[in-house]
Write a protein that holds these residues in place. Structure first.
Motif, mmCIF file in Angstrom:
data_model
loop_
_atom_site.group_PDB
_atom_site.id
_atom_site.type_symbol
_atom_site.label_atom_id
_atom_site.label_comp_id
_atom_site.label_asym_id
_atom_site.label_seq_id
_atom_site.Cartn_x
_atom_site.Cartn_y
_atom_site.Cartn_z
ATOM 1 N N LEU A 303 3.503 22.654 65.129
ATOM 2 C CA LEU A 303 4.325 23.661 64.448
ATOM 3 C C LEU A 303 3.455 24.861 64.120
ATOM 4 O O LEU A 303 2.367 24.716 63.571
ATOM 5 C CB LEU A 303 4.946 23.070 63.185
ATOM 6 C CG LEU A 303 5.858 23.968 62.357
ATOM 7 C CD1 LEU A 303 6.982 23.143 61.730
ATOM 8 C CD2 LEU A 303 5.094 24.694 61.250
ATOM 9 N N THR A 305 3.567 29.017 62.592
ATOM 10 C CA THR A 305 4.352 30.052 61.932
ATOM 11 C C THR A 305 3.441 31.133 61.390
ATOM 12 O O THR A 305 2.259 30.890 61.095
ATOM 13 C CB THR A 305 5.210 29.464 60.797
ATOM 14 O OG1 THR A 305 6.057 30.494 60.249
ATOM 15 C CG2 THR A 305 4.337 28.920 59.676
ATOM 16 N N TRP A 321 9.634 35.619 59.447
ATOM 17 C CA TRP A 321 8.775 34.484 59.797
ATOM 18 C C TRP A 321 9.446 33.604 60.853
ATOM 19 O O TRP A 321 10.394 32.875 60.540
ATOM 20 C CB TRP A 321 8.461 33.653 58.547
ATOM 21 C CG TRP A 321 7.411 34.304 57.680
ATOM 22 C CD1 TRP A 321 7.502 35.510 57.072
ATOM 23 C CD2 TRP A 321 6.124 33.780 57.362
ATOM 24 N NE1 TRP A 321 6.361 35.784 56.381
ATOM 25 C CE2 TRP A 321 5.491 34.739 56.530
ATOM 26 C CE3 TRP A 321 5.455 32.602 57.672
ATOM 27 C CZ2 TRP A 321 4.208 34.551 56.024
ATOM 28 C CZ3 TRP A 321 4.179 32.413 57.157
ATOM 29 C CH2 TRP A 321 3.558 33.373 56.357
ATOM 30 N N VAL A 323 9.343 30.253 63.222
ATOM 31 C CA VAL A 323 8.695 28.928 63.243
ATOM 32 C C VAL A 323 8.848 28.370 64.655
ATOM 33 O O VAL A 323 9.977 28.172 65.125
ATOM 34 C CB VAL A 323 9.323 27.972 62.208
ATOM 35 C CG1 VAL A 323 8.645 26.604 62.269
ATOM 36 C CG2 VAL A 323 9.195 28.559 60.807
ATOM 37 N N LEU A 361 12.299 25.145 55.709
ATOM 38 C CA LEU A 361 11.950 24.132 56.694
ATOM 39 C C LEU A 361 12.866 22.911 56.633
ATOM 40 O O LEU A 361 12.784 22.038 57.498
ATOM 41 C CB LEU A 361 10.499 23.684 56.505
ATOM 42 C CG LEU A 361 9.412 24.715 56.824
ATOM 43 C CD1 LEU A 361 8.047 24.182 56.406
ATOM 44 C CD2 LEU A 361 9.411 25.076 58.293
ATOM 45 N N THR A 396 -0.297 21.366 62.810
ATOM 46 C CA THR A 396 0.235 22.714 62.573
ATOM 47 C C THR A 396 -0.818 23.734 62.993
ATOM 48 O O THR A 396 -2.020 23.462 62.952
ATOM 49 C CB THR A 396 0.602 22.930 61.092
ATOM 50 O OG1 THR A 396 -0.560 22.738 60.280
ATOM 51 C CG2 THR A 396 1.684 21.965 60.660
ATOM 52 N N GLN A 398 -1.822 27.782 62.291
ATOM 53 C CA GLN A 398 -1.556 28.962 61.489
ATOM 54 C C GLN A 398 -2.873 29.562 61.021
ATOM 55 O O GLN A 398 -3.924 28.930 61.139
ATOM 56 C CB GLN A 398 -0.678 28.627 60.275
ATOM 57 C CG GLN A 398 -1.303 27.668 59.274
ATOM 58 C CD GLN A 398 -1.208 26.231 59.693
ATOM 59 O OE1 GLN A 398 -0.144 25.760 60.075
ATOM 60 N NE2 GLN A 398 -2.322 25.516 59.637
ATOM 61 N N LEU A 406 2.090 26.551 53.873
ATOM 62 C CA LEU A 406 2.634 25.305 54.409
ATOM 63 C C LEU A 406 2.184 24.084 53.615
ATOM 64 O O LEU A 406 2.935 23.137 53.437
ATOM 65 C CB LEU A 406 2.226 25.145 55.876
ATOM 66 C CG LEU A 406 3.000 25.980 56.909
ATOM 67 C CD1 LEU A 406 2.394 25.785 58.278
ATOM 68 C CD2 LEU A 406 4.465 25.599 56.921
#
Length: 515
Positions: A303, A305, A321, A323, A361, A396, A398, A406
């Motif tokens: 994931l 974002t 934003w 995702v 989310l 994730t 980012q 997050l």
């Protein structure tokens, strides 16, 4: 024609160069007068069309896509076989051409028309209606799909595509059923499109008007109105693109379904780290969740974002934003391609959600939990069978500020490190009003000479060991009694002021699964 060089030879050696020349000769022979053809380098992956000299330049500069062993985009017939393909390889010939897998697409799309069967009947009618009387190769739907794929691959504008349709329709026999406007083509294909949901949100990011709150007109947390001054216009909207139908559509394509098992059947396993499947974390998950790893088609997702300004103006502070989900089952040359990066959420601005991103989310997490705990029935077009698909969030991706949003960890101040937490604290400089971190020598080996040097550092020797990394059980004990109220006007209520972190996603760096 031997094509074993595609997988066995290294980029730049003699065997590779000879194979490239062989491929170029094959392309020229079967081009049928076309000026531009799909480029099979690992960068373009047959998605971009180039001239033959540009293709040669790309294949010299970049490696040949090692999954493209059946040259169906460059004139190879479907019933041919090639010598270089190993027996029982997962990379069988890709016998699907753009627009030719309509049966699989219609089978997957059928479930989406339960509320309005008449739309599906019209779609079936278009798939059976010949493009013009006597045409056996193209139906109306297949022709539109083929032409629209060319539009997308070559970046043709709607106006240009409309002009092309008008001229092309005039060239065909008079009784043809090809649409003459872009709008008509889009309207036909829209019935095959995947649905999306517009979920209203509180303008202060307190909650979503979703499920049991769907009928409310005011936020029960901050009492803000759901709508702007004009009734019916929502103050803030979350766009959710359900991931389960999109995974089903991915497996409905024989070629894509085959590529989703690359991490098991196509990966080179020599101990080198080339792909997330080579990582210790992947092997750790395989060992802990044996039932999940037994099915090679189960998906491992990343994931990602971050905030973006969709208006392209530096003077604007608008922050939207997206995702995005990345599928790590695919080879490295594919999983970061736009075609396989799945937009799952779009959080509209104008302000960034910050730590309240957890509110938005929720629909995605609900589908991810369903895919992890129960699974969904999916048809695999490559193996021609139905199976229970499961998926997990592997990691994730980012930047550091988004990581804080997050994970709900404070990534600034005295203890900004989410791994060391309070074990590594900064020193406040009054003049510059910043924290500096002088304890980096704690991570050196015990006998490192820099540990004893005073003048080169802060005037002190350093004999402390590295900070302890908390396990998932220890983290859970710290956060289990936290009660949080989301929203910009409602600060998080923490019963323990010393608690600094809440981790929701992935796997801890210690190897323990997080909650």
């Amino acid at each position: 024609m031997d094509r074993s060089w595609i997988r066995n030879s290294k980029h730049g050696d003699r065997e590779y160069d000879a194979g490239v020349r062989q491929f170029i000769n094959f392309v020229v022979k079967n081009s049928e007068g076309r000026e531009k053809l799909p480029c099979p380098c690992h960068k373009c992956h047959n998605l971009l069309h180039k001239r033959v000299d540009e293709i040669l330049n790309h294949l010299t500069k970049f490696a040949f896509d090692n999954t493209y062993t059946c040259w169906i985009w460059h004139g190879k017939k479907m019933d041919e076989t090639h010598v270089g393909k190993p027996k029982n390889s997962v990379f069988e010939e890709e016998n699907v051409v753009e627009g030719d897998n309509l049966e699989d697409m219609l089978r997957v799309a059928q479930d989406e028309f339960n509320d309005d069967p008449s739309k599906f009947e019209r779609l079936l009618s278009d798939s059976e209606k010949p493009l013009y009387p006597g045409c056996k190769k193209y139906s109306r739907l297949k022709a539109i799909l083929k032409l629209y794929n060319l539009k997308a691959a070559n970046g043709l504008s709607d106006k240009g595509f409309g002009d092309f349709l008008e001229v092309f329709k005039d060239m065909l026999p008079e009784e043809n059923v090809l649409p003459k406007r872009t709008y008509e083509a889009k309207k036909t294909l829209s019935t095959m499109g995947l649905r999306y949901e517009k979920i209203h949100a509180c303008p202060n990011d307190c909650m979503l008007y979703w499920k049991e709150h769907e009928s409310l007109s005011n936020c029960p947390v901050c009492n803000a109105s759901r709508y702007k001054k004009k009734e019916g216009v929502p103050a803030k909207v979350l766009w959710y693109f359900p991931i389960i139908p999109r995974f089903k559509r991915l497996f409905s394509n024989s070629g894509d379904a085959e590529k989703l098992t690359w991490h098991v059947n196509g990966r080179k396993k020599d101990g080198k780290l080339r792909h997330p499947a080579d990582s210790p974390q992947w092997r750790f998950i395989d060992a802990i969740y044996c039932d999940f790893s037994k099915e090679e088609r189960n998906l491992r997702l990343a994931l990602s974002t971050d905030g973006m300004n969709p208006f392209g103006s530096l003077s604007s502070t608008h922050s939207t934003w997206p995702v995005i989900l990345v599928t790590y089952n695919l080879p490295p040359s594919l999983y970061m391609k736009r075609k396989y990066m799945m937009l799952s959420l779009l959080i509209s601005g104008p302000k960034q959600p910050g730590n309240d991103i957890c509110v938005y989310l929720a629909p995605l997490i609900a589908d991810l939990k369903k895919l992890w705990e129960q699974g969904v029935e999916v048809f695999d077009a490559h193996r021609n069978e139905t199976f229970m698909l499961r998926a997990m969030l592997f990691c994730t991706i980012q930047d550091f500020p988004a990581y804080g949003n997050l994970s709900w960890y404070t990534v600034y101040g005295e203890s900004p490190c989410p791994i060391c937490e309070d074990g590594l604290k900064g020193k406040w400089l009054t003049a510059s009003k910043k924290n500096v971190f002088l304890d980096n020598r704690r991570f050196l080996p015990d006998d490192h000479p820099s540990r004893k040097r005073k003048r080169s550092f802060n005037g002190e020797q350093e004999f402390r060991g590295r900070p302890k990394v908390l396990t998932s059980e220890e983290i859970f004990k710290k956060v289990e009694h936290i009660h949080t109220t989301f929203g910009k006007k409602n600060k998080a209520s923490l019963q323990n002021k010393d608690i600094r972190s809440v981790r929701f996603f992935g796997v801890c760096l210690t190897g323990d699964t997080c909650l």
